[in-house]
Design a protein around this motif. Structure first.
Motif, PDB file in Angstrom:
ATOM      1  N   ALA A   1       4.832  -0.327  -2.897  1.00 22.39           N
ATOM      2  CA  ALA A   1       4.424  -0.725  -1.550  1.00 22.39           C
ATOM      3  C   ALA A   1       3.004  -1.302  -1.532  1.00 22.39           C
ATOM      4  CB  ALA A   1       4.525   0.456  -0.594  1.00 22.39           C
ATOM      5  N   LEU A   2       2.115  -0.767  -2.360  1.00 26.13           N
ATOM      6  CA  LEU A   2       0.734  -1.284  -2.341  1.00 26.13           C
ATOM      7  C   LEU A   2       0.659  -2.743  -2.801  1.00 26.13           C
ATOM      8  CD1 LEU A   2      -1.552   1.726  -3.380  1.00 26.13           C
ATOM      9  CD2 LEU A   2      -0.725   1.047  -1.148  1.00 26.13           C
ATOM     10  N   PRO A   3       1.333  -3.122  -3.920  1.00 27.27           N
ATOM     11  CA  PRO A   3       1.333  -4.544  -4.276  1.00 27.27           C
ATOM     12  C   PRO A   3       1.950  -5.424  -3.186  1.00 27.27           C
ATOM     13  CG  PRO A   3       2.123  -3.239  -6.114  1.00 27.27           C
ATOM     14  CD  PRO A   3       1.985  -2.305  -4.958  1.00 27.27           C
ATOM     15  N   LEU A   4       2.931  -4.872  -2.457  1.00 22.24           N
ATOM     16  CA  LEU A   4       3.553  -5.644  -1.376  1.00 22.24           C
ATOM     17  C   LEU A   4       2.539  -5.883  -0.255  1.00 22.24           C
ATOM     18  CD1 LEU A   4       6.164  -6.889  -0.245  1.00 22.24           C
ATOM     19  CD2 LEU A   4       6.654  -4.704   0.812  1.00 22.24           C
ATOM     20  N   LEU A   5       1.767  -4.848   0.094  1.00 14.77           N
ATOM     21  CA  LEU A   5       0.744  -5.013   1.134  1.00 14.77           C
ATOM     22  C   LEU A   5      -0.278  -6.072   0.711  1.00 14.77           C
ATOM     23  CD1 LEU A   5      -0.047  -1.343   2.269  1.00 14.77           C
ATOM     24  CD2 LEU A   5       1.242  -3.053   3.507  1.00 14.77           C
ATOM     25  N   LYS A   6      -0.591  -6.083  -0.602  1.00 19.31           N
ATOM     26  CA  LYS A   6      -1.590  -7.052  -1.083  1.00 19.31           C
ATOM     27  C   LYS A   6      -1.103  -8.482  -0.878  1.00 19.31           C
ATOM     28  CE  LYS A   6      -3.925  -4.060  -4.345  1.00 19.31           C
ATOM     29  NZ  LYS A   6      -3.829  -3.443  -5.659  1.00 19.31           N
ATOM     30  N   LYS A   7       0.220  -8.678  -1.012  1.00 24.03           N
ATOM     31  CA  LYS A   7       0.755 -10.035  -0.817  1.00 24.03           C
ATOM     32  C   LYS A   7       0.507 -10.540   0.598  1.00 24.03           C
ATOM     33  CE  LYS A   7       3.850 -10.937  -4.417  1.00 24.03           C
ATOM     34  NZ  LYS A   7       3.498  -9.803  -5.253  1.00 24.03           N
ATOM     35  N   PHE A   8       0.444  -9.617   1.548  1.00 23.65           N
ATOM     36  CA  PHE A   8       0.210 -10.010   2.942  1.00 23.65           C
ATOM     37  C   PHE A   8      -1.276 -10.059   3.281  1.00 23.65           C
ATOM     38  CE2 PHE A   8       4.590  -8.584   3.116  1.00 23.65           C
ATOM     39  CZ  PHE A   8       5.162  -9.489   3.985  1.00 23.65           C
ATOM     40  N   GLY A   9      -2.120  -9.937   2.255  1.00 22.80           N
ATOM     41  CA  GLY A   9      -3.556 -10.044   2.497  1.00 22.80           C
ATOM     42  C   GLY A   9      -4.213  -8.725   2.871  1.00 22.80           C
ATOM     43  N   ILE A  10      -3.498  -7.614   2.701  1.00 20.54           N
ATOM     44  CA  ILE A  10      -4.110  -6.317   2.975  1.00 20.54           C
ATOM     45  C   ILE A  10      -4.536  -5.753   1.629  1.00 20.54           C
ATOM     46  CG2 ILE A  10      -3.722  -4.030   3.971  1.00 20.54           C
ATOM     47  CD1 ILE A  10      -1.200  -5.418   5.315  1.00 20.54           C
ATOM     48  N   ASP A  11      -5.786  -6.001   1.254  1.00 15.47           N
ATOM     49  CA  ASP A  11      -6.218  -5.482  -0.047  1.00 15.47           C
ATOM     50  C   ASP A  11      -7.692  -5.132   0.015  1.00 15.47           C
ATOM     51  OD1 ASP A  11      -7.147  -7.973   0.196  1.00 15.47           O
ATOM     52  OD2 ASP A  11      -6.496  -8.725  -1.734  1.00 15.47           O
ATOM     53  N   GLY A  12      -8.258  -4.831  -1.112  1.00 17.30           N
ATOM     54  CA  GLY A  12      -9.655  -4.409  -1.149  1.00 17.30           C
ATOM     55  C   GLY A  12      -9.744  -3.078  -1.864  1.00 17.30           C
ATOM     56  N   GLU A  13     -10.988  -2.640  -2.106  1.00 26.20           N
ATOM     57  CA  GLU A  13     -11.167  -1.384  -2.838  1.00 26.20           C
ATOM     58  C   GLU A  13     -10.564  -0.217  -2.074  1.00 26.20           C
ATOM     59  OE1 GLU A  13     -14.943  -3.133  -2.667  1.00 26.20           O
ATOM     60  OE2 GLU A  13     -13.272  -4.295  -3.473  1.00 26.20           O
ATOM     61  N   SER A  14     -10.557  -0.351  -0.740  1.00 28.46           N
ATOM     62  CA  SER A  14     -10.173   0.820   0.050  1.00 28.46           C
ATOM     63  C   SER A  14      -8.665   0.982   0.216  1.00 28.46           C
ATOM     64  CB  SER A  14     -10.833   0.736   1.418  1.00 28.46           C
ATOM     65  OG  SER A  14     -10.504  -0.482   2.023  1.00 28.46           O
ATOM     66  N   LEU A  15      -7.869   0.142  -0.476  1.00 33.11           N
ATOM     67  CA  LEU A  15      -6.413   0.343  -0.397  1.00 33.11           C
ATOM     68  C   LEU A  15      -5.990   1.188  -1.585  1.00 33.11           C
ATOM     69  CD1 LEU A  15      -3.635  -0.373   0.876  1.00 33.11           C
ATOM     70  CD2 LEU A  15      -3.535  -2.272  -0.696  1.00 33.11           C
ATOM     71  N   GLU A  16      -5.638   2.453  -1.327  1.00 35.33           N
ATOM     72  CA  GLU A  16      -5.234   3.286  -2.465  1.00 35.33           C
ATOM     73  C   GLU A  16      -4.357   4.450  -2.035  1.00 35.33           C
ATOM     74  OE1 GLU A  16      -8.056   5.619  -4.551  1.00 35.33           O
ATOM     75  OE2 GLU A  16      -9.176   6.195  -2.765  1.00 35.33           O
ATOM     76  N   ILE A  17      -3.541   4.894  -2.981  1.00 33.27           N
ATOM     77  CA  ILE A  17      -2.813   6.146  -2.830  1.00 33.27           C
ATOM     78  C   ILE A  17      -3.172   6.970  -4.059  1.00 33.27           C
ATOM     79  CG2 ILE A  17      -0.550   7.262  -2.835  1.00 33.27           C
ATOM     80  CD1 ILE A  17       0.596   4.835  -1.458  1.00 33.27           C
ATOM     81  N   LYS A  18      -3.728   8.139  -3.822  1.00 35.78           N
ATOM     82  CA  LYS A  18      -4.184   8.952  -4.948  1.00 35.78           C
ATOM     83  C   LYS A  18      -3.472  10.294  -4.899  1.00 35.78           C
ATOM     84  CE  LYS A  18      -8.580  10.556  -6.786  1.00 35.78           C
ATOM     85  NZ  LYS A  18      -9.846  10.961  -6.183  1.00 35.78           N
ATOM     86  N   ILE A  19      -2.863  10.695  -6.003  1.00 32.26           N
ATOM     87  CA  ILE A  19      -2.164  11.976  -6.041  1.00 32.26           C
ATOM     88  C   ILE A  19      -3.113  13.036  -6.593  1.00 32.26           C
ATOM     89  CG2 ILE A  19      -0.154  13.204  -6.945  1.00 32.26           C
ATOM     90  CD1 ILE A  19       1.182  10.457  -7.265  1.00 32.26           C
ATOM     91  N   ASN A  20      -3.599  13.910  -5.712  1.00 31.85           N
ATOM     92  CA  ASN A  20      -4.513  14.965  -6.167  1.00 31.85           C
ATOM     93  C   ASN A  20      -3.745  16.142  -6.763  1.00 31.85           C
ATOM     94  OD1 ASN A  20      -6.614  13.440  -5.183  1.00 31.85           O
ATOM     95  ND2 ASN A  20      -6.531  14.392  -3.168  1.00 31.85           N
TER      96      ASN A  20
END
Length: 373
Positions: A136-155
């Motif tokens: 899903a994150l690469p898909l969001l990037k295709k629509f121009g939603i990107d940057g350092e603050s786009l992340e999913i982190k599994i703690n």
């Protein structure tokens, strides 16, 4: 203006998330009746109540009314607010159930969303956090939603039935989305994956990797499957293991498949070798279905196309899942938007199953809370 938009009414408990998400984005109030009215235990389940509380947290000024038995829900959407939040998800569904909807809403918040979700990270029902992170994150990037603050982190990982996992999801806000032309998936160049094990022998992960490679190595050499063995407090409260595989093409399409072991005390024990093999076969099945977006993220892609600028977006999908078909109907009722759907037979495409080319013109949705600076 909110009072003028006419209220949409539905019956039944299906597609509750779709309806609440689209209602929030379109600003149209929503009434759902007969939620499991005929069952012995009527009304909303605990995971749906938890989802409604989550929607309430990310918005400001939403009005939610639920009757005594929980069989009727009235929802008048507020403004998407965002900010730094925490939410405890119900352990009967995985975090993916909540995260899928947050991915749809996050780009349109007033403040960038940073949310910590706690609960089950991997189960057998919903897309796991690993898969959403990989696809899903690469898909969001295709629509121009990107940057350092786009992340999913599994703690922490959490397996059912008790959960105990924790993830961080952060997403920047955007005023408008770019239209996409994403019609050529391209050939597959590499396979990546994660085999994870919590509260079982770390050898389980290696056994899954071996058996998955034994199938996938026949097709291409570039396969790398990470083993992820979480220890101590970061391993959650229940034992289990599983695997998530992604195939990436030269054009940046990412297709995914995943499997998890049966929850403790439910069903027969699964051999890690069998799980690895079955997961590899599921990935091959997904590759056969093909398209530029895998079946988990079809509805997310269609939603972002709908909300794009007033320009043509095209995407090539594999066979539409029943969930996506219902989503298209909901898009029509909330946003009055129709997709042009053309089927491509396997002969034209020279590969895999039937494909569907989806075309639409965005509605020019702009994030009202992002003032022009």
């Amino acid at each position: 203006a909110a009072g003028e938009a006419q209220c949409l009414s539905y019956a039944g408990c299906n597609f509750l998330r779709q309806r609440l998400v689209l209602s929030t984005l379109s600003g149209r109030p929503l009434k759902i009746r007969k939620i499991r009215a005929k069952e012995e235990d009527p009304g909303l389940r605990d995971f749906e109540a938890s989802f409604i509380r989550l929607i309430d947290k990310v918005t400001n000024g939403s009005r939610i009314e639920i009757n005594q038995t929980g069989t009727t829900l009235y929802y008048q959407p507020g403004l998407l607010y965002g900010g730094s939040l925490e939410h405890d998800c119900s352990p009967s569904r995985s975090i993916g159930y909540y995260l899928e909807s947050l991915l749809c809403l996050a780009p349109f918040m007033k403040h960038p969303l940073k949310i910590v979700l706690r609960g089950v990270t991997n189960d057998q029902v919903d897309p796991s956090v690993d898969v959403l992170k990989a696809t899903a994150l690469p898909l969001l990037k295709k629509f121009g939603i990107d940057g350092e603050s786009l992340e999913i982190k599994i703690n922490r990982r959490g397996m059912p039935p008790k959960g105990g996992g924790e993830i961080l999801f952060a997403c920047p806000v955007r005023k408008v989305l770019q239209p996409i032309q994403f019609t050529d998936p391209g050939k597959i160049k590499r396979i990546r994956g994660t085999a994870y094990s919590v509260r079982v022998s770390p050898q389980m992960a290696n056994r899954m990797v071996e058996s998955a490679r034994s199938i996938l190595n026949k097709f291409l050499p570039d396969i790398y499957i990470y083993t992820d063995h979480m220890k101590g407090v970061s391993s959650g409260k229940s034992p289990g293991f599983g695997m998530c595989l992604t195939a990436e093409t030269v054009n940046g399409t990412i297709l995914s498949a995943e499997l998890a072991s049966n929850p403790q005390g439910q069903g027969a024990a699964v051999l890690p070798e069998e799980l690895g093999q079955n997961c590899a076969k599921l990935l091959l099945e997904e590759v056969y279905r093909g398209g530029c977006v895998d079946s988990t993220n079809q509805s997310l892609a269609l939603l972002l196309m709908t909300l794009g600028q007033r320009d043509v977006s095209k995407v090539l999908l594999g066979p539409l899942s029943p969930y996506t078909i219902e989503f298209l109907r909901h898009l029509r009722s909330f946003f009055q938007i129709m997709f042009k759907i053309e089927t491509k037979t396997p002969e034209e495409e020279h590969m895999g199953g039937e494909k569907v080319l989806m075309t639409c013109v965005g509605i020019g949705f702009s994030n009202l809370s992002k003032t022009i600076r």
